[in-house]
Design an enzyme around this catalytic site. Structure first.
Site, PDB file in Angstrom:
ATOM      1  N   LEU A  40       0.810  -1.140   0.029  1.00 38.59           N
ATOM      2  CA  LEU A  40       0.167  -0.005  -0.046  1.00 38.59           C
ATOM      3  C   LEU A  40       0.992   1.164   0.041  1.00 38.59           C
ATOM      4  CD1 LEU A  40      -2.958  -0.711   2.504  1.00 38.59           C
ATOM      5  CD2 LEU A  40      -3.131  -0.477   0.380  1.00 38.59           C
ATOM      6  N   ASP A  41       0.558   2.200  -0.817  1.00 37.57           N
ATOM      7  CA  ASP A  41       1.390   3.373  -0.922  1.00 37.57           C
ATOM      8  C   ASP A  41       1.212   4.241   0.307  1.00 37.57           C
ATOM      9  OD1 ASP A  41       1.914   3.085  -3.689  1.00 37.57           O
ATOM     10  OD2 ASP A  41      -0.092   4.321  -3.836  1.00 37.57           O
ATOM     11  N   ALA A  42       2.446   4.871   0.779  1.00 35.99           N
ATOM     12  CA  ALA A  42       2.280   5.572   2.149  1.00 35.99           C
ATOM     13  C   ALA A  42       1.125   6.413   2.495  1.00 35.99           C
ATOM     14  CB  ALA A  42       3.736   6.557   2.214  1.00 35.99           C
ATOM     15  N   SER A  44      -1.923   5.654   1.423  1.00 35.55           N
ATOM     16  CA  SER A  44      -2.986   4.714   1.361  1.00 35.55           C
ATOM     17  C   SER A  44      -2.951   4.121   2.847  1.00 35.55           C
ATOM     18  CB  SER A  44      -2.996   3.780   0.343  1.00 35.55           C
ATOM     19  OG  SER A  44      -3.130   4.382  -0.895  1.00 35.55           O
TER      20      SER A  44
END
Length: 190
Positions: A40-42, A44
């Protein structure tokens, strides 16, 4: 074999190696030899599964195994039938074309925690919530999809992978619990 359900907080990096001045998974999980099954992106939040089993990690993360992933997405604007239809159809994002997916407008989830820091609110711009379920999950895909149909993402929370969801396994950001691999495919724990 361990399978850990973790509610990744906003701005936490999806890695265990230290990153100066940035929180990582190591700040929350002190379990040896586990690795994230997907990322997961930072910016998100939400459901992340981690395991110490390489085959299970591959089976969860790889699109060939068709584990659907559901994202709750707060967008700027109000989707109409056309924008929802465009989200569900393949979208050419330049470097790849998305697979068809499921996208529906929903009410703001009652069980969802407040984000820290809160998202920006503009009085003249309404926001809406969508539930988008993908079989794939390329880098920043949901954000790019919503932007492509004129609905910029303000908040992105992965709520489910396979049959495991944060709605049925409530955890606050930074909390975790162990689950069984059978729960991933909807079988009752044995």
């Amino acid at each position: 074999m361990s399978l850990i359900l973790f509610n990744k907080p906003f701005q936490v990096l999806c890695q265990f190696s230290p990153q100066e001045g940035r929180p990582t998974l190591a700040d929350y999980l002190k379990i040896p030899n586990i690795y994230p099954a997907g990322r997961l992106d930072a910016d998100s939040e939400g459901l992340l599964l981690l395991t110490d089993d390489g085959k299970l990690q591959h089976d969860i993360a790889h699109p060939d195994h068709k584990q659907p992933k559901t994202y709750l997405v707060q967008v700027e604007g109000v989707p109409d039938a056309d924008s929802l239809a465009r989200l569900q159809a393949p979208i050419n994002l330049g470097d790849f074309t998305t697979q068809p997916c499921k996208a529906v407008r929903i009410a703001e989830p009652e069980w969802l925690w407040p984000r820290n820091p809160p998202i920006r609110q503009r009085a003249d711009q309404p926001t809406s919530w969508l539930a988008i379920t993908l079989q794939e999950g390329k880098n920043r895909q949901v954000r790019r999809m919503t932007a492509a149909v004129g609905l910029p993402t303000l908040r992105l929370v992965r709520s489910a992978i396979g049959a495991i969801s944060l709605a049925s396994h409530p955890l606050m950001p930074g909390e975790w619990r162990e689950v069984t691999p059978a729960e991933l495919v909807g079988a009752s724990p044995g």
